[in-house]
Design a protein around this motif. Structure first.
Motif, short mmCIF file in Angstrom:
data_model
loop_
_atom_site.label_atom_id
_atom_site.label_comp_id
_atom_site.label_asym_id
_atom_site.label_seq_id
_atom_site.Cartn_x
_atom_site.Cartn_y
_atom_site.Cartn_z
N LEU A 1 0.74 -1.33 -0.02
CA LEU A 1 0.07 -0.18 0.03
C LEU A 1 0.92 1.33 -0.08
O LEU A 1 0.45 2.45 -0.44
CB LEU A 1 -1.07 0.01 1.26
CG LEU A 1 -2.16 -0.79 1.03
CD1 LEU A 1 -2.83 -0.82 2.43
CD2 LEU A 1 -2.89 -0.36 -0.01
N SER A 2 2.02 1.21 0.33
CA SER A 2 2.83 2.42 0.53
C SER A 2 3.04 3.01 -0.90
O SER A 2 2.64 4.31 -0.69
CB SER A 2 4.38 1.90 1.00
OG SER A 2 5.36 2.96 0.97
N PRO A 3 3.19 2.33 -2.12
CA PRO A 3 3.56 3.40 -3.27
C PRO A 3 2.00 3.96 -3.66
O PRO A 3 1.89 5.00 -4.30
CB PRO A 3 3.91 2.52 -4.51
CG PRO A 3 3.59 1.08 -3.79
CD PRO A 3 3.73 0.98 -2.39
N VAL A 4 0.90 3.10 -3.22
CA VAL A 4 -0.40 3.79 -3.70
C VAL A 4 -0.41 5.06 -2.77
O VAL A 4 -0.94 6.14 -3.41
CB VAL A 4 -1.37 2.68 -3.21
CG1 VAL A 4 -3.02 3.30 -3.38
CG2 VAL A 4 -1.26 1.32 -4.09
N ILE A 5 -0.49 5.03 -1.48
CA ILE A 5 -0.51 6.01 -0.62
C ILE A 5 0.25 7.42 -1.03
O ILE A 5 0.02 8.42 -1.16
CB ILE A 5 -0.50 5.71 0.94
CG1 ILE A 5 -1.56 4.79 1.28
CG2 ILE A 5 -0.57 6.94 1.72
CD1 ILE A 5 -1.40 4.23 2.59
N VAL A 6 1.51 7.02 -1.31
CA VAL A 6 2.60 8.05 -1.31
C VAL A 6 2.21 8.69 -2.72
O VAL A 6 2.40 9.87 -2.81
CB VAL A 6 3.94 7.39 -1.31
CG1 VAL A 6 4.86 8.57 -1.99
CG2 VAL A 6 4.17 7.09 0.19
N SER A 7 1.95 7.96 -3.90
CA SER A 7 1.43 8.51 -5.27
C SER A 7 0.19 9.43 -4.86
O SER A 7 0.50 10.64 -5.44
CB SER A 7 1.02 7.48 -6.03
OG SER A 7 1.89 6.64 -6.33
N GLY A 8 -0.62 9.24 -4.21
CA GLY A 8 -1.94 9.92 -4.13
C GLY A 8 -1.58 11.36 -3.42
O GLY A 8 -1.83 12.35 -3.55
N LEU A 9 -0.72 11.07 -2.30
CA LEU A 9 -0.33 12.23 -1.28
C LEU A 9 0.63 13.33 -2.19
O LEU A 9 0.81 14.39 -1.66
CB LEU A 9 0.20 11.81 -0.13
CG LEU A 9 -0.76 11.26 0.62
CD1 LEU A 9 0.00 10.66 2.21
CD2 LEU A 9 -1.82 12.28 1.23
N THR A 10 1.53 12.55 -3.03
CA THR A 10 2.63 13.54 -3.63
C THR A 10 2.44 13.94 -4.98
O THR A 10 2.83 14.87 -5.42
CB THR A 10 3.92 12.87 -3.73
OG1 THR A 10 3.73 11.73 -4.48
CG2 THR A 10 4.58 12.52 -2.23
#
Length: 294
Positions: free
Chosen positions: A185-194
């Motif tokens: 889930l890390s890349p999914v969340i980071v993509s959305g937030l950045t």
């Protein structure tokens, strides 16, 4: 997903109210609904003002921020938190803010939400002047993703806050968005937030380390952090207990004040440890008295 989140937030509201009898409520309050702090559709807030606030020379205010995975939720979900603190004599508020969606994916970043927290605090300052409340201090308190942006603002924008921030109190907040804590889930969340396209390979190879760090509150933990209160569930499948350990380890290397409460038997709703919840709430009241001065 939206229905599930509604159930979760209803349970949180229930558990907040359930423990109210432990801390007697005596103050009447007035609710100022849908106060606009910006021009976008969701830039509105509710402000709860207890009668006693008009009798003090100055006041503190707690701004509660709802959760919902950065893409769902509503300020009404924090109404019970606002009410229980207003009835104990504290000015409280809760805000809507712009949520991530497919429609705004191109222009959205976590800075959108952080900017809106600043705008809401600015509105609280002008509201204070209009109502002669003299709000001189504030605290941010969030649940889940609301806790994440509460922490980011408290640690990265404290110096620019329109009202001086004196503490932050958050429950089940994502604090470390690394692969070790969040897995795939890390890349999914980071993509959305950045707003950047972060892939799993980038995360595993370390190429995304700077982006991950930029949106992880744990990155900004230092001895200069404002006092911080935390609650985490030991069996939380949404925001794992690894976030608790990561934040606690980071604060152990500083001289900043941080108080941690682990609900060992609870999932994301924190319902299964009433004894711990009682202690957490008592500590929140202590923070208010210590850092607001009333």
């Amino acid at each position: 997903m939206t229905k599930l989140l509604s159930v979760v937030m209803a349970l949180i509201a229930y558990v907040s109210g359930f423990f109210s009898f432990l801390f007697p409520m005596t103050e009447d309050y007035n609710l100022h609904s849908d106060v606009r702090y910006g021009n976008e559709p969701r830039e509105i807030m509710d402000i709860y003002v207890p009668d006693i606030a008009y009798k003090r020379p100055e006041n503190g205010c707690i701004l509660f921020i709802h959760g919902g995975s950065w893409s769902n939720g509503d300020k009404r979900e924090m109404a019970s938190r606002c009410i229980e603190m207003a009835e104990r004599g504290y000015i409280t508020a809760t805000m809507n803010y712009t949520l991530f969606s497919k429609d705004n994916a191109d222009g959205f970043t976590v800075d959108t939400m952080l900017d809106e927290i600043g705008m809401a605090l600015k509105k609280l300052k002008s509201f204070s002047a209009q109502k002669k409340l003299n709000i001189t201090k504030a605290a941010l308190s969030g649940f889940s993703s609301g806790g994440h942006i509460s922490l980011l603002y408290s640690y990265t924008r404290v110096k620019e806050s329109p009202i001086r921030l004196v503490f932050t109190a958050n429950m089940v907040s994502p604090s470390d968005l690394s692969y070790n804590v969040w897995g795939e889930l890390s890349p999914v969340i980071v993509s959305g937030l950045t707003g950047k396209n972060v892939t799993l390979n980038m995360v595993k190879s370390g190429k995304a380390d700077k982006l991950i760090a930029s949106v992880s509150p744990v990155t900004y933990v230092s001895s200069s952090c404002i006092p911080s209160l935390f609650a985490y569930g030991g069996k939380d499948p949404v925001v794992s207990v690894k976030n608790y350990h990561s934040m606690k380890n980071a604060f152990a290397k500083t001289t900043a004040r941080a108080d941690f409460f682990l609900y060992p038997n609870s999932i994301h709703t924190l319902l299964n440890d009433p004894d711990v919840h009682q202690k957490y709430f008592a500590k929140l009241l202590e923070y208010c008295k210590t850092y607001f001065g009333h």
